[in-house]
Design an enzyme around this catalytic site. Structure first.
Site, PDB file in Angstrom:
ATOM      1  N   VAL A   1       4.163  -4.765   4.436  1.00  0.00           N
ATOM      2  CA  VAL A   1       4.909  -5.717   3.614  1.00  0.00           C
ATOM      3  C   VAL A   1       6.000  -5.012   2.823  1.00  0.00           C
ATOM      4  O   VAL A   1       7.156  -5.449   2.789  1.00  0.00           O
ATOM      5  CB  VAL A   1       3.959  -6.477   2.670  1.00  0.00           C
ATOM      6  CG1 VAL A   1       4.757  -7.403   1.743  1.00  0.00           C
ATOM      7  CG2 VAL A   1       2.948  -7.292   3.464  1.00  0.00           C
TER       8      VAL A   1
ATOM      9  N   ARG B   1       1.770   6.678  -1.264  1.00  0.00           N
ATOM     10  CA  ARG B   1       0.716   7.701  -1.265  1.00  0.00           C
ATOM     11  C   ARG B   1       1.070   8.887  -0.372  1.00  0.00           C
ATOM     12  O   ARG B   1       0.649  10.012  -0.634  1.00  0.00           O
ATOM     13  CB  ARG B   1      -0.605   7.080  -0.791  1.00  0.00           C
ATOM     14  CG  ARG B   1      -1.263   6.182  -1.821  1.00  0.00           C
ATOM     15  CD  ARG B   1      -2.612   5.693  -1.337  1.00  0.00           C
ATOM     16  NE  ARG B   1      -2.501   4.872  -0.132  1.00  0.00           N
ATOM     17  CZ  ARG B   1      -3.542   4.358   0.523  1.00  0.00           C
ATOM     18  NH1 ARG B   1      -4.767   4.603   0.107  1.00  0.00           N
ATOM     19  NH2 ARG B   1      -3.353   3.601   1.587  1.00  0.00           N
TER      20      ARG B   1
ATOM     21  N   GLU C   1       3.671 -15.793  -5.296  1.00  0.00           N
ATOM     22  CA  GLU C   1       3.681 -16.715  -4.155  1.00  0.00           C
ATOM     23  C   GLU C   1       3.081 -16.082  -2.902  1.00  0.00           C
ATOM     24  O   GLU C   1       2.391 -16.741  -2.114  1.00  0.00           O
ATOM     25  CB  GLU C   1       5.112 -17.170  -3.867  1.00  0.00           C
ATOM     26  CG  GLU C   1       5.243 -18.194  -2.766  1.00  0.00           C
ATOM     27  CD  GLU C   1       4.653 -19.535  -3.147  1.00  0.00           C
ATOM     28  OE1 GLU C   1       3.668 -19.950  -2.503  1.00  0.00           O
ATOM     29  OE2 GLU C   1       5.166 -20.164  -4.094  1.00  0.00           O
TER      30      GLU C   1
ATOM     31  N   VAL D   1      -0.979 -16.030  -1.500  1.00  0.00           N
ATOM     32  CA  VAL D   1      -1.697 -17.084  -0.769  1.00  0.00           C
ATOM     33  C   VAL D   1      -0.813 -17.619   0.352  1.00  0.00           C
ATOM     34  O   VAL D   1       0.307 -18.055   0.108  1.00  0.00           O
ATOM     35  CB  VAL D   1      -2.091 -18.246  -1.702  1.00  0.00           C
ATOM     36  CG1 VAL D   1      -2.804 -19.336  -0.916  1.00  0.00           C
ATOM     37  CG2 VAL D   1      -2.955 -17.756  -2.853  1.00  0.00           C
TER      38      VAL D   1
ATOM     39  N   GLU E   1      -8.269  -6.606  11.513  1.00  0.00           N
ATOM     40  CA  GLU E   1      -8.366  -5.200  11.139  1.00  0.00           C
ATOM     41  C   GLU E   1      -9.508  -4.534  11.900  1.00  0.00           C
ATOM     42  O   GLU E   1     -10.388  -5.203  12.455  1.00  0.00           O
ATOM     43  CB  GLU E   1      -8.620  -5.090   9.624  1.00  0.00           C
ATOM     44  CG  GLU E   1      -7.551  -5.734   8.756  1.00  0.00           C
ATOM     45  CD  GLU E   1      -6.267  -4.925   8.715  1.00  0.00           C
ATOM     46  OE1 GLU E   1      -6.269  -3.754   9.142  1.00  0.00           O
ATOM     47  OE2 GLU E   1      -5.250  -5.481   8.253  1.00  0.00           O
TER      48      GLU E   1
ATOM     49  N   LYS F   1      -8.149 -16.488  -2.263  1.00  0.00           N
ATOM     50  CA  LYS F   1      -7.055 -17.462  -2.251  1.00  0.00           C
ATOM     51  C   LYS F   1      -7.502 -18.805  -2.810  1.00  0.00           C
ATOM     52  O   LYS F   1      -6.744 -19.485  -3.522  1.00  0.00           O
ATOM     53  CB  LYS F   1      -6.527 -17.609  -0.824  1.00  0.00           C
ATOM     54  CG  LYS F   1      -5.902 -16.330  -0.292  1.00  0.00           C
ATOM     55  CD  LYS F   1      -5.614 -16.407   1.199  1.00  0.00           C
ATOM     56  CE  LYS F   1      -5.024 -15.112   1.716  1.00  0.00           C
ATOM     57  NZ  LYS F   1      -4.807 -15.133   3.176  1.00  0.00           N
TER      58      LYS F   1
END
Length: 430
Positions: A17, A48, A131, A134, A192, A207
């Site tokens: 993201v 990191r 925003e 969720v 995942e 959420k």
């Protein structure tokens, strides 16, 4: 007239993201400046692993010291996309203390400590927008918080996790078992390596807590949300659902009690009629169905995850927060004036689909019906099939409380003619 001094943005996290946020800020810089009324400048990126090559981000902006970045004092907005509880919580509160507003996509933190974060933002007269926490790119929090501010929301019903919807959709459309569908979701990158947060409902529960708090102007924490995963859903459950004209979805459901005196928030698999708009939501998409007094029924639909869709929601918040910064105002904060208590799952009223393994002999149906009647649970339909001394009995109830249904099932297990309870599933969306 556009202000020439740029608004400075600190980015915490540069993964899937965060890298998209940085890319859009760079490639759409002129458009963002025109919409905001001032340029926005990426002033620092906390990561990191500083040695990793990050295309389009100057090396001098990269730092491993996130705390120093948010303490700089010249940062206007901090964008937090690292996730988790710590150090995200400390970094956000530090940002407020040093004069920055915050845009976050951190559903877990907001579900657990949203009230404290809102209080910190208010104390320092700063914005907290989220925003992207969720349903990815779907505009949902702002419509609930602003567009429907004059309405009374009674129910929020939605598919808010793309991984689980992909798996259940595959099971429904192809007849695949749970593990087979999960393996495909993993191979395609929808799940995942450890899918627990998704398939056990933790992601959706966070959420649901956020949505319930906004919709009902009451504080709802993650611990208040009833959670049930979907790992036990079988091909047989889908067959039963099809016999009822339904499919199965993992739903987040937030609703007011009928008397308006409390709210509930829950996440669990449920049968939903094929005629309901949510039944047609396929693949990894999300959709949320909102029911309110004045607006009636509204549905919000779109991609619920992924780098670009989530970054779109982050950038929408960034534009709003930067506009507020220029005008010297802040946007809507926490609205918890209603302070409605959160009821437990035992008070929830819905329909149920119960599949029983029973002895194939006379009187079994009468025994089962008597147990339902003794616990005040009305039966809608019954279907029985038997062979070689064994039978399956499918009972669909009218609306009943979870507590009364639990008592019914406990009593059914004590009947010597009942071999076992094969499955119990709620029926929603009617």
């Amino acid at each position: 007239m556009m202000r020439t001094r740029p608004l400075k943005v600190a980015l915490l996290g540069c993964g899937v993201v965060g890298s998209e946020v940085a890319r859009i800020m760079t490639t759409h810089a002129d458009d963002l400046a025109a919409r905001i009324g001032a340029p926005v400048e990426l002033a620092g990126v906390a990561v990191r692993r500083p040695s990793k090559v990050r295309e389009g981000i100057p090396a001098e902006l990269i730092t491993t010291d996130a705390t120093a970045l948010v303490k700089r004092g010249d940062i206007d907005v901090v964008v937090e996309v690292i996730g988790g509880i710590e150090p995200a919580r400390s970094l956000i509160t530090t940002a407020f203390e040093h004069g920055a507003s915050v845009v976050s996509a951190n559903k877990a933190l907001l579900a657990q400590d949203g009230a404290a974060l809102h209080a910190a933002a208010e104390e320092h007269d700063k914005d907290l927008y989220y925003e992207a926490a969720v349903a990815g790119a779907i505009p949902l929090i702002r419509p609930l918080r602003e567009s429907l501010a004059g309405d009374k929301v009674n129910r929020v019903l939605g598919i808010v996790n793309g991984t689980t919807n992909f798996i259940l959709d595959k099971m429904d459309s192809t007849g695949a078992g749970y593990q087979e569908a999960l393996d495909e979701a993993t191979a395609l990158g929808y799940a995942e390596a450890d899918p627990t947060a998704d398939v056990e409902g933790f992601d959706a529960a966070a959420k649901a807590a956020i949505l319930a708090g906004i919709a009902f102007h009451s504080r709802v924490r993650l611990d208040d949300v009833y959670r049930e995963g979907m790992t036990e859903v079988t091909a047989a459950d889908f067959a039963s659902a099809k016999n009822m004209g339904c499919t199965i979805k993992l739903l987040a459901i937030c609703e007011r009690a009928e008397d308006g005196g409390s709210v509930t928030a829950r996440v669990h698999p449920a049968m939903i009629p094929l005629t309901h708009p949510l039944a047609s939501v396929r693949g990894a998409y999300n959709a949320v169905f909102v029911e309110s007094d004045a607006s009636g029924q509204l549905m919000f639909y779109g991609p619920g995850a992924g780098g670009a869709p989530t970054a779109s929601a982050v950038l929408g918040d960034l534009v709003a927060v930067c506009r507020n910064r220029l005008s010297g105002a802040t946007g809507p904060g926490e609205s918890s004036y209603a302070a409605l208590p959160v009821s437990g799952m035992g008070d929830v009223v819905t329909r149920y689909h119960i599949s029983l393994d029973v002895a194939d002999k006379p009187g079994v149906l009468a025994q089962v019906a008597t147990v339902f009647a003794e616990h005040g649970v009305s039966i809608d339909t019954v279907r029985q099939q038997g062979k070689d001394g064994e039978a399956s009995l499918v009972v669909v109830t009218h609306r009943a409380s979870d507590a009364s249904l639990s008592g019914t099932v406990e009593a059914l297990r004590k009947l010597d003619t009942v071999r076992g309870v094969a499955s119990i599933m709620r029926v929603e969306g009617e």
